[in-house]
Write an enzyme that holds these catalytic residues in place. Sequence first.
Site, PDB file in Angstrom:
ATOM      1  N   ASN A 210      -3.509  35.365 111.666  1.00 43.88           N
ATOM      2  CA  ASN A 210      -3.797  35.374 113.105  1.00 43.88           C
ATOM      3  C   ASN A 210      -4.163  33.967 113.557  1.00 43.88           C
ATOM      4  O   ASN A 210      -4.192  33.032 112.746  1.00 43.88           O
ATOM      5  CB  ASN A 210      -4.906  36.384 113.423  1.00 43.88           C
ATOM      6  CG  ASN A 210      -6.173  36.061 112.666  1.00 43.88           C
ATOM      7  OD1 ASN A 210      -6.802  35.032 112.899  1.00 43.88           O
ATOM      8  ND2 ASN A 210      -6.553  36.923 111.728  1.00 43.88           N
ATOM      9  N   ASP A 279      -7.147  43.547 110.080  1.00 36.92           N
ATOM     10  CA  ASP A 279      -7.454  44.982 110.108  1.00 36.92           C
ATOM     11  C   ASP A 279      -6.510  45.748 109.177  1.00 36.92           C
ATOM     12  O   ASP A 279      -6.866  46.795 108.656  1.00 36.92           O
ATOM     13  CB  ASP A 279      -7.297  45.523 111.536  1.00 36.92           C
ATOM     14  CG  ASP A 279      -8.382  44.973 112.447  1.00 36.92           C
ATOM     15  OD1 ASP A 279      -9.515  44.807 111.969  1.00 36.92           O
ATOM     16  OD2 ASP A 279      -8.088  44.675 113.627  1.00 36.92           O
ATOM     17  N   PRO A 305     -10.521  46.431 104.343  1.00 38.02           N
ATOM     18  CA  PRO A 305     -11.944  46.789 104.442  1.00 38.02           C
ATOM     19  C   PRO A 305     -12.571  46.167 105.688  1.00 38.02           C
ATOM     20  O   PRO A 305     -12.270  45.014 106.026  1.00 38.02           O
ATOM     21  CB  PRO A 305     -12.558  46.198 103.169  1.00 38.02           C
ATOM     22  CG  PRO A 305     -11.558  45.219 102.655  1.00 38.02           C
ATOM     23  CD  PRO A 305     -10.215  45.631 103.157  1.00 38.02           C
TER      24      PRO A 305
HETATM   25  O1  C5P Z   1     -13.296  45.667 115.476  1.00 35.50           O
HETATM   26  P1  C5P Z   1     -13.025  44.206 115.517  1.00 35.50           P
HETATM   27  O2  C5P Z   1     -12.086  43.764 114.428  1.00 35.50           O
HETATM   28  O3  C5P Z   1     -12.607  43.670 116.860  1.00 35.50           O
HETATM   29  O4  C5P Z   1     -14.458  43.538 115.215  1.00 35.50           O
HETATM   30  C1  C5P Z   1     -14.609  42.168 115.125  1.00 35.50           C
HETATM   31  C2  C5P Z   1     -15.762  41.906 114.227  1.00 35.50           C
HETATM   32  O5  C5P Z   1     -15.592  42.640 113.031  1.00 35.50           O
HETATM   33  C3  C5P Z   1     -15.859  40.454 113.809  1.00 35.50           C
HETATM   34  O6  C5P Z   1     -17.227  40.129 113.654  1.00 35.50           O
HETATM   35  C4  C5P Z   1     -15.146  40.425 112.465  1.00 35.50           C
HETATM   36  O7  C5P Z   1     -15.672  39.426 111.625  1.00 35.50           O
HETATM   37  C5  C5P Z   1     -15.451  41.801 111.915  1.00 35.50           C
HETATM   38  N1  C5P Z   1     -14.394  42.367 111.075  1.00 35.50           N
HETATM   39  C6  C5P Z   1     -14.610  42.512 109.735  1.00 35.50           C
HETATM   40  N2  C5P Z   1     -13.658  43.068 108.920  1.00 35.50           N
HETATM   41  C7  C5P Z   1     -12.482  43.515 109.435  1.00 35.50           C
HETATM   42  C8  C5P Z   1     -12.253  43.380 110.813  1.00 35.50           C
HETATM   43  C9  C5P Z   1     -13.214  42.817 111.608  1.00 35.50           C
HETATM   44  O8  C5P Z   1     -15.660  42.106 109.241  1.00 35.50           O
HETATM   45  N3  C5P Z   1     -11.564  44.037 108.625  1.00 35.50           N
END
Ligand code: C5P
Length: 412
Positions: A210, A279, A305
Amino acid sequence: MAETPRRILLGVTGGIAAYKSPDVVRRLRERGAEVQVVMTPSAREFVAPLTFQAVSGREVRESLWDAAAEAAMGHIELARWAEAVLIAPATAEFLARLTHGRADDLLATLCLATTAPVFVAPAMNRAMWANPATQDNVKILQGRGITVLGPARGEQACGEVGEGRMLEPAEIAERLMQHLTCEPVLAGSRVVVSAGPTRERIDPVRYISNRSSGKMGYAVAQAAREAGADVVLVSGPVALTPPSGVHVVRVESAAEMHAAVLQAVNGADVYIGAAAVADYTPSVIHPQKLKKQADTLTLELVRAPDVLAEVAALRPRPFVVGFAAETEQLEAYARSKLERKALDLIAANLVGDETGFDRDDNALLLLWPGGQATLPQDSKLSLARQLVRRIALLRSPEQAPAGREALGGSLA
Ligand code: C5P
């Protein structure tokens, strides 16, 4: 707040960036500092001492053997006079001499004799900066508590482009003053910060990633370090120099980020998840390069994860801070993320073509259970400092130095 150190000894060494050093003097004086310039003999090849005398209002010191100057203020007295020593530019040669504790000219002797904090702003050709000799020297100096400001990336006097340019004078002055005035609101705390993107491998030559540059996470790590914390920075692949004094763990995939963070947060006081962790990740990594065949190709992705949610589910757990990058409905999405992942604080920002990614500035909306604060457009470092102060305030409201009003927050 502690009194800002006012007496700064500016060492100028012999690199082309020395032509910017008179401006460093001006920027420091604008911020209320008294500046005593000390030049090495080779710095004279680039800028005349008279220039520094004019902008600093003080006679420039150049030699250990200047009997009149030594009689007025001997070099040991000068070392004691300084409340901070800044070398800008710091050449590869000077960094090497500093590493070896040489005392063969006035500036090197002063660095050895002073008990004041020493800052260096390196400036050199990118290959000289990247050379393991210089990198090893920098690590040794950082290990001794010397703060390295920069260098920046960009066009160089030699015509090459890369990392090695001296930071701009205004930024040097700003960062130096921030270091000297910052309050140790996280002193004694262990803070883990994740930063940058992850890369999810498809085959040996391709990956899914990304647009995260890591700049926000690196700024947060720097701000936490400045505030006195012991900082571990778990970093995905980025093109940034880590802030000095921070322990860096480099990872590539979401799975590696997950393992490294869970190990680092054991016993930590604060976790700040600024990384853009994938994700989804390919369900298989193809052992050989995928060949072109049909008109369409379907990749199966499985959930990676959620590092942040897992850290938040630990017991005992650190104070957990998440980031939310959204393209719409910022506040609603961020607040639901705060609640769903059971976070202590979330920093939300809008992202899109014009904002967020790979920029030096940003704007943040901070949300926590029972309150929120808007941090308007500013440099990522300044936002990171405000975030750190907010974390300190929320962790221990009675100890934090600034009130809610000073930080622009509102209690919902
Ligand atoms: O749900 P979302 O991905 O938008 O959330 C963003 C937050 O979640 C950020 O702090 C990111 O570091 C964390 N995150 C994570 N592991 C993932 C996806 C997001 O720790 N797989």
